[in-house]
Design a protein around this motif. Structure first.
Motif, PDB file in Angstrom:
ATOM      1  N   THR A   7      21.226  56.864  36.095  1.00  0.00           N
ATOM      2  CA  THR A   7      21.102  55.494  36.586  1.00  0.00           C
ATOM      3  C   THR A   7      22.024  55.264  37.774  1.00  0.00           C
ATOM      4  OG1 THR A   7      20.560  54.750  34.362  1.00  0.00           O
ATOM      5  CG2 THR A   7      21.284  53.070  35.920  1.00  0.00           C
ATOM      6  N   THR A   8      23.232  55.800  37.711  1.00  0.00           N
ATOM      7  CA  THR A   8      24.179  55.681  38.825  1.00  0.00           C
ATOM      8  C   THR A   8      23.639  56.388  40.059  1.00  0.00           C
ATOM      9  OG1 THR A   8      26.000  55.581  37.247  1.00  0.00           O
ATOM     10  CG2 THR A   8      26.555  56.093  39.534  1.00  0.00           C
ATOM     11  N   ALA A   9      23.101  57.581  39.879  1.00  0.00           N
ATOM     12  CA  ALA A   9      22.548  58.326  41.015  1.00  0.00           C
ATOM     13  C   ALA A   9      21.389  57.574  41.656  1.00  0.00           C
ATOM     14  CB  ALA A   9      22.094  59.714  40.554  1.00  0.00           C
ATOM     15  N   VAL A  10      20.525  56.999  40.845  1.00  0.00           N
ATOM     16  CA  VAL A  10      19.401  56.230  41.387  1.00  0.00           C
ATOM     17  C   VAL A  10      19.906  54.996  42.115  1.00  0.00           C
ATOM     18  CG1 VAL A  10      17.401  54.830  40.723  1.00  0.00           C
ATOM     19  CG2 VAL A  10      17.705  57.092  39.734  1.00  0.00           C
ATOM     20  N   GLY A  11      20.898  54.317  41.556  1.00  0.00           N
ATOM     21  CA  GLY A  11      21.457  53.140  42.220  1.00  0.00           C
ATOM     22  C   GLY A  11      22.066  53.468  43.572  1.00  0.00           C
ATOM     23  N   ILE A  12      22.799  54.573  43.633  1.00  0.00           N
ATOM     24  CA  ILE A  12      23.408  54.993  44.905  1.00  0.00           C
ATOM     25  C   ILE A  12      22.319  55.357  45.912  1.00  0.00           C
ATOM     26  CG2 ILE A  12      24.809  56.806  45.977  1.00  0.00           C
ATOM     27  CD1 ILE A  12      26.542  56.724  43.405  1.00  0.00           C
ATOM     28  N   ALA A  13      21.295  56.091  45.473  1.00  0.00           N
ATOM     29  CA  ALA A  13      20.207  56.465  46.375  1.00  0.00           C
ATOM     30  C   ALA A  13      19.477  55.229  46.905  1.00  0.00           C
ATOM     31  CB  ALA A  13      19.234  57.397  45.653  1.00  0.00           C
ATOM     32  N   VAL A  14      19.249  54.255  46.061  1.00  0.00           N
ATOM     33  CA  VAL A  14      18.583  53.020  46.496  1.00  0.00           C
ATOM     34  C   VAL A  14      19.450  52.294  47.511  1.00  0.00           C
ATOM     35  CG1 VAL A  14      17.891  50.717  45.693  1.00  0.00           C
ATOM     36  CG2 VAL A  14      17.150  52.735  44.449  1.00  0.00           C
ATOM     37  N   ALA A  15      20.745  52.229  47.277  1.00  0.00           N
ATOM     38  CA  ALA A  15      21.641  51.555  48.212  1.00  0.00           C
ATOM     39  C   ALA A  15      21.650  52.258  49.568  1.00  0.00           C
ATOM     40  CB  ALA A  15      23.055  51.492  47.628  1.00  0.00           C
ATOM     41  N   ILE A  16      21.720  53.585  49.564  1.00  0.00           N
ATOM     42  CA  ILE A  16      21.743  54.344  50.821  1.00  0.00           C
ATOM     43  C   ILE A  16      20.434  54.151  51.582  1.00  0.00           C
ATOM     44  CG2 ILE A  16      21.730  56.691  51.778  1.00  0.00           C
ATOM     45  CD1 ILE A  16      23.774  57.422  49.591  1.00  0.00           C
ATOM     46  N   PHE A  17      19.313  54.262  50.904  1.00  0.00           N
ATOM     47  CA  PHE A  17      18.036  54.102  51.602  1.00  0.00           C
ATOM     48  C   PHE A  17      17.813  52.664  52.059  1.00  0.00           C
ATOM     49  CE2 PHE A  17      16.935  58.164  49.503  1.00  0.00           C
ATOM     50  CZ  PHE A  17      16.569  58.863  50.644  1.00  0.00           C
ATOM     51  N   SER A  18      18.338  51.699  51.339  1.00  0.00           N
ATOM     52  CA  SER A  18      18.236  50.309  51.777  1.00  0.00           C
ATOM     53  C   SER A  18      19.018  50.092  53.063  1.00  0.00           C
ATOM     54  CB  SER A  18      18.771  49.366  50.699  1.00  0.00           C
ATOM     55  OG  SER A  18      18.004  49.462  49.544  1.00  0.00           O
ATOM     56  N   ILE A  19      20.204  50.670  53.143  1.00  0.00           N
ATOM     57  CA  ILE A  19      21.017  50.559  54.359  1.00  0.00           C
ATOM     58  C   ILE A  19      20.303  51.251  55.522  1.00  0.00           C
ATOM     59  CG2 ILE A  19      23.185  51.301  55.433  1.00  0.00           C
ATOM     60  CD1 ILE A  19      24.484  50.858  52.635  1.00  0.00           C
ATOM     61  N   LEU A  20      19.759  52.452  55.281  1.00  0.00           N
ATOM     62  CA  LEU A  20      19.059  53.170  56.352  1.00  0.00           C
ATOM     63  C   LEU A  20      17.835  52.399  56.847  1.00  0.00           C
ATOM     64  CD1 LEU A  20      19.222  56.857  55.052  1.00  0.00           C
ATOM     65  CD2 LEU A  20      20.482  55.842  56.962  1.00  0.00           C
ATOM     66  N   VAL A  21      17.070  51.841  55.939  1.00  0.00           N
ATOM     67  CA  VAL A  21      15.887  51.068  56.347  1.00  0.00           C
ATOM     68  C   VAL A  21      16.313  49.813  57.098  1.00  0.00           C
ATOM     69  CG1 VAL A  21      13.962  49.698  55.440  1.00  0.00           C
ATOM     70  CG2 VAL A  21      14.365  51.991  54.564  1.00  0.00           C
ATOM     71  N   SER A  22      17.379  49.155  56.676  1.00  0.00           N
ATOM     72  CA  SER A  22      17.869  47.967  57.376  1.00  0.00           C
ATOM     73  C   SER A  22      18.318  48.316  58.791  1.00  0.00           C
ATOM     74  CB  SER A  22      19.029  47.335  56.617  1.00  0.00           C
ATOM     75  OG  SER A  22      18.593  46.870  55.371  1.00  0.00           O
TER      76      SER A  22
END
Length: 116
Positions: A86-101
């Motif tokens: 769950t932590t790994a998925v949360g970190i991946a979502v945060a990183i990809f959200s920043i990249l898309v932004s």
């Protein structure tokens, strides 16, 4: 797959009992609504009869037993594994959200310069 008369009878009885129970609970006059517990008890009795005395009911019981046997074979993850995943998925979502932004803001700025 031809259902026997007995199976059709129990299926129709189950449908009629369920429809009557819904009618009594939601649409019947106030005097009849006092019978709601009895009507749902009747539905439970009909469900029991359907499961025990009809072929579709027997098939359903076999299906549930097989599903329980399969669930017993499942190797469930430990809570530490679930937390790390769950932590790994949360970190991946945060990183990809920043990249898309960042990509969105760069493309918006580029489009603003092109348009004028």
């Amino acid at each position: 797959m031809s259902l026997k008369v007995k199976d059709r009878f129990f299926s129709a009885l189950l449908g009629a009992a369920s429809a009557y129970a819904v009618y009594v609970q939601y649409f019947a006059p106030i005097q009849i609504r006092q019978q709601v517990p009895y009507v749902w008890g009747l539905v439970l009795v009909v469900v029991f009869l359907f499961l025990r005395m009809s072929q579709p009911g027997q098939d359903f019981i076999v299906y549930v037993k097989q599903a329980r046997a399969e669930l017993r074979k499942v190797v469930w993850p430990q809570s530490s594994e679930v937390m790390s995943a769950t932590t790994a998925v949360g970190i991946a979502v945060a990183i990809f959200s920043i990249l898309v932004s960042l990509l969105d803001s760069m493309l918006s700025g580029l489009l603003a310069k092109i348009i004028g």
